[in-house]
Design a protein around this motif. Structure first.
Motif, PDB file in Angstrom:
ATOM      1  N   ALA A  32      42.411 -14.938  42.445  1.00  0.00           N
ATOM      2  CA  ALA A  32      42.204 -14.023  41.325  1.00  0.00           C
ATOM      3  C   ALA A  32      42.289 -12.574  41.770  1.00  0.00           C
ATOM      4  N   THR A  37      45.296 -14.817  37.871  1.00  0.00           N
ATOM      5  CA  THR A  37      44.032 -14.750  37.143  1.00  0.00           C
ATOM      6  C   THR A  37      43.952 -15.656  35.925  1.00  0.00           C
ATOM      7  N   LEU A  40      40.494 -17.301  35.680  1.00  0.00           N
ATOM      8  CA  LEU A  40      39.433 -16.309  35.547  1.00  0.00           C
ATOM      9  C   LEU A  40      39.464 -15.620  34.186  1.00  0.00           C
ATOM     10  N   GLU A  41      40.635 -15.474  33.619  1.00  0.00           N
ATOM     11  CA  GLU A  41      40.727 -14.846  32.301  1.00  0.00           C
ATOM     12  C   GLU A  41      39.997 -15.670  31.243  1.00  0.00           C
ATOM     13  N   ILE A  44      36.310 -14.924  31.685  1.00  0.00           N
ATOM     14  CA  ILE A  44      35.991 -13.568  31.219  1.00  0.00           C
ATOM     15  C   ILE A  44      35.920 -13.528  29.699  1.00  0.00           C
ATOM     16  N   LYS A  45      36.838 -14.209  29.037  1.00  0.00           N
ATOM     17  CA  LYS A  45      36.814 -14.241  27.569  1.00  0.00           C
ATOM     18  C   LYS A  45      35.570 -14.958  27.055  1.00  0.00           C
ATOM     19  N   THR A  53      39.497  -5.642  33.732  1.00  0.00           N
ATOM     20  CA  THR A  53      40.549  -6.629  33.913  1.00  0.00           C
ATOM     21  C   THR A  53      40.020  -7.785  34.752  1.00  0.00           C
ATOM     22  N   ALA A  54      40.775  -8.864  34.778  1.00  0.00           N
ATOM     23  CA  ALA A  54      40.356 -10.038  35.538  1.00  0.00           C
ATOM     24  C   ALA A  54      40.324  -9.749  37.033  1.00  0.00           C
ATOM     25  N   ALA A  58      37.110 -10.120  39.466  1.00  0.00           N
ATOM     26  CA  ALA A  58      37.217 -10.955  40.663  1.00  0.00           C
ATOM     27  C   ALA A  58      36.835 -10.169  41.909  1.00  0.00           C
TER      28      ALA A  58
END
Length: 88
Positions: A32, A37, A40-41, A44-45, A53-54, A58
């Motif tokens: 990430a 990403t 990870l996105e 995050i959402k 940002t992702a 990270a």
């Protein structure tokens, strides 16, 4: 001997630390940071972080995990030195 014990215990704890804290492996965390990403996105959402940002998230998670691992190692060194003094 005590240094080696501290190193081994810290290594074991440090290996599993990202999984315990963020439910993500070291490999996924490093990927990430490098820009891969997609996984990870989603996280995050779900969490609701919208101003970063992702890759930034990270990097923060990687830095936090590394600093905690170093802190555990230093704490283990202090604890083992106290144990050595108590044994003498």
């Amino acid at each position: 001997m005590y240094f080696l014990l501290s190193l081994i215990v810290t290594g074991i704890i440090g290996y599993f630390l990202p999984q315990w804290m963020y439910n993500i492996s070291w490999q996924d965390l490093i990927n990430a940071v490098q820009g891969n990403t997609s996984d990870l996105e989603k996280i995050i959402k779900e969490v609701g972080i919208i101003n970063k940002t992702a890759v930034e998230v990270a990097q923060e998670k990687l830095l936090t995990t590394v600093l905690i691992t170093i802190g555990i190692f230093i704490a283990m060194l202090i604890i083992t030195s106290i144990i050595k003094k108590a044994v003498k």
